[in-house]
Design a protein around this motif. Structure first.
Motif, PDB file in Angstrom:
ATOM      1  N   UNK A 179       0.853  -1.187   0.000  1.00 24.81           N
ATOM      2  CA  UNK A 179       0.000   0.000   0.000  1.00 24.81           C
ATOM      3  C   UNK A 179       0.887   1.235   0.000  1.00 24.81           C
ATOM      4  N   UNK A 180       0.459   2.254  -0.719  1.00 23.22           N
ATOM      5  CA  UNK A 180       1.204   3.513  -0.748  1.00 23.22           C
ATOM      6  C   UNK A 180       0.740   4.424   0.382  1.00 23.22           C
ATOM      7  N   UNK A 181       1.574   5.405   0.704  1.00 24.24           N
ATOM      8  CA  UNK A 181       1.173   6.385   1.728  1.00 24.24           C
ATOM      9  C   UNK A 181      -0.034   7.174   1.244  1.00 24.24           C
ATOM     10  N   UNK A 182      -0.078   7.500  -0.045  1.00 21.24           N
ATOM     11  CA  UNK A 182      -1.219   8.229  -0.593  1.00 21.24           C
ATOM     12  C   UNK A 182      -2.523   7.466  -0.371  1.00 21.24           C
ATOM     13  N   UNK A 183      -2.490   6.150  -0.583  1.00 18.45           N
ATOM     14  CA  UNK A 183      -3.684   5.333  -0.373  1.00 18.45           C
ATOM     15  C   UNK A 183      -4.043   5.236   1.098  1.00 18.45           C
ATOM     16  N   UNK A 184      -3.036   5.123   1.968  1.00 18.60           N
ATOM     17  CA  UNK A 184      -3.314   5.113   3.415  1.00 18.60           C
ATOM     18  C   UNK A 184      -4.088   6.358   3.825  1.00 18.60           C
ATOM     19  N   UNK A 185      -3.660   7.499   3.322  1.00 16.19           N
ATOM     20  CA  UNK A 185      -4.301   8.760   3.681  1.00 16.19           C
ATOM     21  C   UNK A 185      -5.749   8.790   3.203  1.00 16.19           C
ATOM     22  N   UNK A 186      -5.991   8.291   1.995  1.00 20.14           N
ATOM     23  CA  UNK A 186      -7.357   8.263   1.469  1.00 20.14           C
ATOM     24  C   UNK A 186      -8.216   7.264   2.230  1.00 20.14           C
ATOM     25  N   UNK A 187      -7.657   6.093   2.511  1.00 29.79           N
ATOM     26  CA  UNK A 187      -8.417   5.031   3.167  1.00 29.79           C
ATOM     27  C   UNK A 187      -8.856   5.420   4.570  1.00 29.79           C
ATOM     28  N   UNK A 188      -7.961   6.065   5.304  1.00 28.68           N
ATOM     29  CA  UNK A 188      -8.251   6.376   6.710  1.00 28.68           C
ATOM     30  C   UNK A 188      -8.689   7.824   6.921  1.00 28.68           C
ATOM     31  N   UNK A 189      -8.778   8.582   5.842  1.00 31.54           N
ATOM     32  CA  UNK A 189      -9.424   9.883   5.899  1.00 31.54           C
ATOM     33  C   UNK A 189      -8.671  10.974   6.618  1.00 31.54           C
ATOM     34  N   UNK A 190      -7.338  11.050   6.428  1.00 29.74           N
ATOM     35  CA  UNK A 190      -6.599  12.186   6.984  1.00 29.74           C
ATOM     36  C   UNK A 190      -5.815  12.857   5.866  1.00 29.74           C
ATOM     37  N   UNK A 191      -5.660  14.170   5.977  1.00 29.87           N
ATOM     38  CA  UNK A 191      -5.011  14.912   4.889  1.00 29.87           C
ATOM     39  C   UNK A 191      -3.696  15.553   5.301  1.00 29.87           C
ATOM     40  N   UNK A 192      -3.223  15.227   6.498  1.00 33.41           N
ATOM     41  CA  UNK A 192      -1.927  15.744   6.941  1.00 33.41           C
ATOM     42  C   UNK A 192      -1.268  14.733   7.862  1.00 33.41           C
ATOM     43  N   UNK A 193       0.049  14.600   7.739  1.00 38.07           N
ATOM     44  CA  UNK A 193       0.820  13.720   8.613  1.00 38.07           C
ATOM     45  C   UNK A 193       1.719  14.594   9.480  1.00 38.07           C
ATOM     46  N   UNK A 194       1.444  14.618  10.763  1.00 38.06           N
ATOM     47  CA  UNK A 194       2.252  15.446  11.661  1.00 38.06           C
ATOM     48  C   UNK A 194       3.626  14.837  11.904  1.00 38.06           C
ATOM     49  N   UNK A 195       3.656  13.509  12.022  1.00 35.79           N
ATOM     50  CA  UNK A 195       4.917  12.827  12.304  1.00 35.79           C
ATOM     51  C   UNK A 195       4.922  11.471  11.621  1.00 35.79           C
ATOM     52  N   UNK A 196       6.003  11.177  10.908  1.00 32.00           N
ATOM     53  CA  UNK A 196       6.179   9.863  10.304  1.00 32.00           C
ATOM     54  C   UNK A 196       7.508   9.273  10.743  1.00 32.00           C
ATOM     55  N   UNK A 197       7.450   8.052  11.241  1.00 30.99           N
ATOM     56  CA  UNK A 197       8.669   7.301  11.560  1.00 30.99           C
ATOM     57  C   UNK A 197       8.874   6.268  10.463  1.00 30.99           C
ATOM     58  N   UNK A 198      10.099   6.188   9.941  1.00 30.32           N
ATOM     59  CA  UNK A 198      10.408   5.260   8.855  1.00 30.32           C
ATOM     60  C   UNK A 198      11.593   4.371   9.246  1.00 30.32           C
ATOM     61  N   UNK A 199      11.332   3.079   9.319  1.00 31.43           N
ATOM     62  CA  UNK A 199      12.393   2.080   9.497  1.00 31.43           C
ATOM     63  C   UNK A 199      11.955   0.848   8.720  1.00 31.43           C
ATOM     64  N   UNK A 200      12.234   0.834   7.413  1.00 31.66           N
ATOM     65  CA  UNK A 200      11.698  -0.201   6.539  1.00 31.66           C
ATOM     66  C   UNK A 200      12.800  -0.944   5.785  1.00 31.66           C
ATOM     67  N   UNK A 201      13.957  -1.056   6.415  1.00 34.69           N
ATOM     68  CA  UNK A 201      15.038  -1.933   5.968  1.00 34.69           C
ATOM     69  C   UNK A 201      15.417  -1.748   4.499  1.00 34.69           C
ATOM     70  N   UNK A 202      15.605  -0.509   4.101  1.00 31.94           N
ATOM     71  CA  UNK A 202      16.104  -0.223   2.761  1.00 31.94           C
ATOM     72  C   UNK A 202      15.053   0.201   1.766  1.00 31.94           C
ATOM     73  N   UNK A 203      13.781  -0.064   2.027  1.00 33.66           N
ATOM     74  CA  UNK A 203      12.728   0.308   1.086  1.00 33.66           C
ATOM     75  C   UNK A 203      12.500   1.814   1.042  1.00 33.66           C
ATOM     76  N   UNK A 204      13.152   2.559   1.960  1.00 43.61           N
ATOM     77  CA  UNK A 204      13.032   4.022   1.929  1.00 43.61           C
ATOM     78  C   UNK A 204      13.577   4.600   0.623  1.00 43.61           C
ATOM     79  N   UNK A 205      14.507   3.893  -0.007  1.00 46.80           N
ATOM     80  CA  UNK A 205      15.095   4.388  -1.250  1.00 46.80           C
ATOM     81  C   UNK A 205      14.065   4.500  -2.359  1.00 46.80           C
TER      82      UNK A 205
END
Length: 264
Positions: A179-205
């Motif tokens: 799932x993409x972050x864009x889809x997460x935002x649409x699915x759960x109905x929020x339009x702003x992310x105050x804080x994001x933590x990322x630890x995804x073992x290389x997929x950040x690239x």
């Protein structure tokens, strides 16, 4: 080394609700670290223990696997506080995304720090997610999501072998929904992310290079980088969206890299 060990003992005393939990924390920590140092640990051993704790005045039952690496991550979050953010940068976030939720420790940490926030804890590993669900059920503001975060929706292969904190998108493994972050935002109905933590073992690239509209709507990111994706890559990907990169120093008390907007 001795100073760190004593510090861990004091933490165990502080957070244990009973002697059994205290004793299991000390014994199982030694079991894990001892076998890890000798390179004889069996990461396929799913033996687990329930720990009755009290953290930030809240009674919590925490499930951890002894040999899978969960205990190590627990100490990183609650002892080393690797995802703590100085209040100058984040004060009262209302929407938090935890990418690489593991077994829920960072989400729990942020729930205790920011009780008014809604926290979306995204974890792809099915084994980790089962533990995560058990650990966060005591927190009404944490929403567990068993999917792999990726720039596009679909399916990816996910490797769950080895330690619980090394699971990752790979060319081998079991298929799991992405799932993409864009889809997460649409699915759960929020339009702003105050804080994001990322630890995804290389997929950040890939996450930070493709379909990145969500970065326009994100205020603060705290991230752990994995080779070959480095600091220069992060700066190149985030600066067009108005982020400033802040490296950990003794002065700012950070343990991971912070990217902020309009905070300095």
């Amino acid at each position: 080394m001795i100073k760190n060990y004593i510090s861990k003992i004091f933490l165990a005393i502080e957070i244990s609700r009973n002697f059994k939990t205290f004793l299991n924390l000390i014994i199982n920590s030694k079991k894990y670290s001892g076998q890890f140092k000798k390179n004889i640990i069996d990461a396929g051993d799913l033996s687990s223990e329930n720990y009755q704790m009290k953290i930030s005045q809240k009674k919590i039952d925490i499930l951890m696997r002894t040999y899978k690496g969960d205990i190590n991550i627990f100490y990183e979050i609650f002892w080393k506080k690797v995802y703590a953010i100085p209040p100058d940068f984040v004060q009262n976030p209302l929407t938090i995304i935890d990418l690489g939720g593991h077994v829920g420790f960072t989400s729990i940490y942020y729930s205790l720090q920011y009780p008014n926030a809604k926290i979306f804890s995204v974890e792809a590993s099915r084994e980790n997610f089962n533990i995560l669900q058990s650990n966060v059920r005591q927190f009404e503001n944490i929403i567990p999501i068993n999917k792999a975060i990726y720039p596009i929706d679909g399916e990816v292969l996910f490797d769950e072998s080895g330690f619980s904190y090394n699971t990752k998108i790979s060319n081998v493994g079991k298929p799991i929904e992405s799932v993409s972050v864009n889809t997460l935002m649409k699915t759960y109905g929020f339009d702003n992310i105050d804080l994001m933590k990322i630890d995804i073992e290389g997929a950040e690239s890939e996450l930070l290079k493709t379909n990145t509209e969500w970065l326009e709507k994100t205020d603060t990111i705290i991230i752990e980088l994995h080779n070959p994706y480095g600091l220069g890559d992060l700066e190149k990907d985030l600066e067009p969206f108005g982020f400033k990169i802040i490296n950990p120093t003794e002065e700012n008390n950070l343990q991971n890299i912070l990217a902020v907007k309009n905070k300095i």
